[in-house]
Design an enzyme around this catalytic site. Structure first.
Site, PDB file in Angstrom:
ATOM      1  N   SER A  51       0.858  -1.181   0.000  1.00  0.00           N
ATOM      2  CA  SER A  51       0.000   0.000   0.000  1.00  0.00           C
ATOM      3  C   SER A  51       0.897   1.234   0.000  1.00  0.00           C
ATOM      4  CB  SER A  51      -0.947  -0.018   1.203  1.00  0.00           C
ATOM      5  OG  SER A  51      -1.853   1.059   1.152  1.00  0.00           O
ATOM      6  N   THR A  52       0.809   2.084   1.011  1.00  0.00           N
ATOM      7  CA  THR A  52       1.577   3.323   1.039  1.00  0.00           C
ATOM      8  C   THR A  52       3.077   3.051   0.904  1.00  0.00           C
ATOM      9  OG1 THR A  52      -0.079   4.173   2.571  1.00  0.00           O
ATOM     10  CG2 THR A  52       1.938   5.476   2.310  1.00  0.00           C
TER      11      THR A  52
ATOM     12  N   HIS B 261      -2.617  -1.138  -3.334  1.00  0.00           N
ATOM     13  CA  HIS B 261      -3.770  -0.260  -3.157  1.00  0.00           C
ATOM     14  C   HIS B 261      -3.581   0.981  -4.017  1.00  0.00           C
ATOM     15  CE1 HIS B 261      -4.351  -2.096   1.124  1.00  0.00           C
ATOM     16  NE2 HIS B 261      -4.814  -2.885   0.170  1.00  0.00           N
TER      17      HIS B 261
ATOM     18  N   MET C   5       0.067   1.176   4.950  1.00  0.00           N
ATOM     19  CA  MET C   5      -0.657   1.441   6.196  1.00  0.00           C
ATOM     20  C   MET C   5      -1.832   0.481   6.333  1.00  0.00           C
ATOM     21  SD  MET C   5      -2.643   5.037   5.495  1.00  0.00           S
ATOM     22  CE  MET C   5      -3.764   5.264   4.112  1.00  0.00           C
TER      23      MET C   5
ATOM     24  N   ASP D 239      -4.396  -4.800   5.998  1.00  0.00           N
ATOM     25  CA  ASP D 239      -4.873  -5.660   4.917  1.00  0.00           C
ATOM     26  C   ASP D 239      -3.794  -6.657   4.509  1.00  0.00           C
ATOM     27  OD1 ASP D 239      -6.543  -6.611   2.864  1.00  0.00           O
ATOM     28  OD2 ASP D 239      -5.632  -5.250   1.401  1.00  0.00           O
TER      29      ASP D 239
END
Length: 365
Positions: free
Chosen positions: A178-179, A204, A297, A300
């Site tokens: 993600s991030t 993401h 972050m 998930d």
């Protein structure tokens, strides 16, 4: 990084009066955030950074006098700090934003094309979360050589080369991020050889961005990289990136694996979800899989990775020191899903060692 118990100081840089107002209103609505200033162009922003010493910058891509990318490039070379980009939901906006992430931006907020004020307010919680995450992100200084290499790099559109196209894969590598993940994924893919087993990835990212992201990765990888399509066969030497608005999972048919796309409800607030992918890999591939959790972050993918490990798969988690945000990898480690915790620079090499050891010839040698 802001001191504990101190509000996160934000400078909003945008040439639009409306965007400056709306973003300031959204961010100031959270008790942990304070917008300490606004700037309409990079030159004013440069002075306000010196005067106000903000913790986080929100930066528009398209601005007068100096575009946001050039300003970001200078900032990350001379005074690196957490930056959240403001980008348009267009093909060109996606390409520019991905370059901004390569230059060191932590994350981005997609700016709607119409009804900006109302539509941004619908995503207020997400905007606040992105700024809070950025405030604790680890930001590295950009060297002149890195800046030059990123600027000169051009995306290469996947052409479906035939060299490895008929070789199926009995091993699968599943990656979640993600991030900070777009750059972590690039680091891994750049260092994997062309004959690596098929890789399926959930990052993401909005739907408009996943195609351009796949094209950029295809330009740096020895493997063929594409945005996954429904019922697409997973091949050796190929990488399949989940579309930004659909879940990606695997289905097995005999000895072959296929990508399965779904519009089902978000899982852990995400579609695509890493948990959806990794649970399917645990069920369909089992011990012949390798799971990799990169920076991001939230949590998930932690349960999906645990399912993979319980099914006998090897699992690798990026360590805290090399992660932009140690949320997803940290959650996987705390849950007991991590077989190994490694710095980002060692993950590609370890993947290569693991799949080499999994080959039948290696087991019988």
């Amino acid at each position: 990084m802001p001191e504990q118990n101190r509000r996160i100081r934000v400078l909003v840089v945008d040439d639009s009066v409306l965007m400056r107002h709306v973003l300031s209103e959204i961010l100031n609505s959270d008790p942990d955030i304070e917008v300490v200033g606004v700037a309409s162009d990079p030159y004013i922003a440069r002075q306000k950074i010196k005067q106000l010493n903000p913790d986080v910058l929100t930066l528009d891509v398209e601005m007068p006098k100096m575009d946001g990318l050039q300003f970001l490039r200078n900032l990350m070379r001379l005074r690196p700090m957490p930056v959240v980009m403001i980008s348009s939901l267009t093909q060109q906006g996606a390409s520019v934003t991905l370059e901004a992430l390569e230059l060191g931006a932590v994350d981005f907020i997609s700016k709607p094309e119409i009804d900006i004020a109302e539509k941004l307010k619908d995503y207020a919680e997400q905007i606040i979360e992105k700024v809070k995450t950025a405030s604790v992100a680890q930001v590295a200084q950009l060297s002149d050589a890195q800046a030059k290499a990123i600027t000169s790099r051009k995306p290469v559109v996947q052409t479906g080369g035939e060299q490895l196209s008929f070789k199926t894969t009995d091993q699968v590598i599943a990656i979640g991020a993600s991030t900070g993940g777009t750059e972590a994924i690039r680091e891994v893919l750049e260092n994997l050889p062309a004959d690596t087993p098929g890789i399926v990835i959930v990052q993401h990212i909005p739907g408009m961005f996943s195609g351009p992201f796949a094209a950029r990765m295809n330009g740096v990888s020895q493997m063929e990289v594409c945005e996954a399509r429904h019922d697409q066969r997973v091949m050796h030497g190929h990488v399949y990136i989940a579309p930004g608005d659909q879940h990606l999972s695997l289905r097995r048919d005999g000895a072959r694996y296929y990508c399965k796309l779904s519009d089902a409800e978000p899982v852990n607030r995400h579609r695509p979800s890493v948990d959806v992918l990794m649970h399917s890999v645990a069920q369909q591939v089992g011990k012949n899989a390798i799971g990799v959790m990169l920076t991001g972050m939230g949590k998930d993918g932690a349960e999906g990775m645990l399912a993979m490990r319980n099914a006998g798969a090897a699992t690798l988690v990026q360590d805290e020191a090399s992660s932009v945000v140690w949320g997803m990898p940290g959650a996987a480690a705390k849950l007991g899903a991590a077989g190994e915790v490694l710095p980002l620079t060692k993950i590609a090499g370890r993947i290569t060692e693991l799949y080499a050891a999994m080959r039948p010839s290696a087991k019988t040698a």
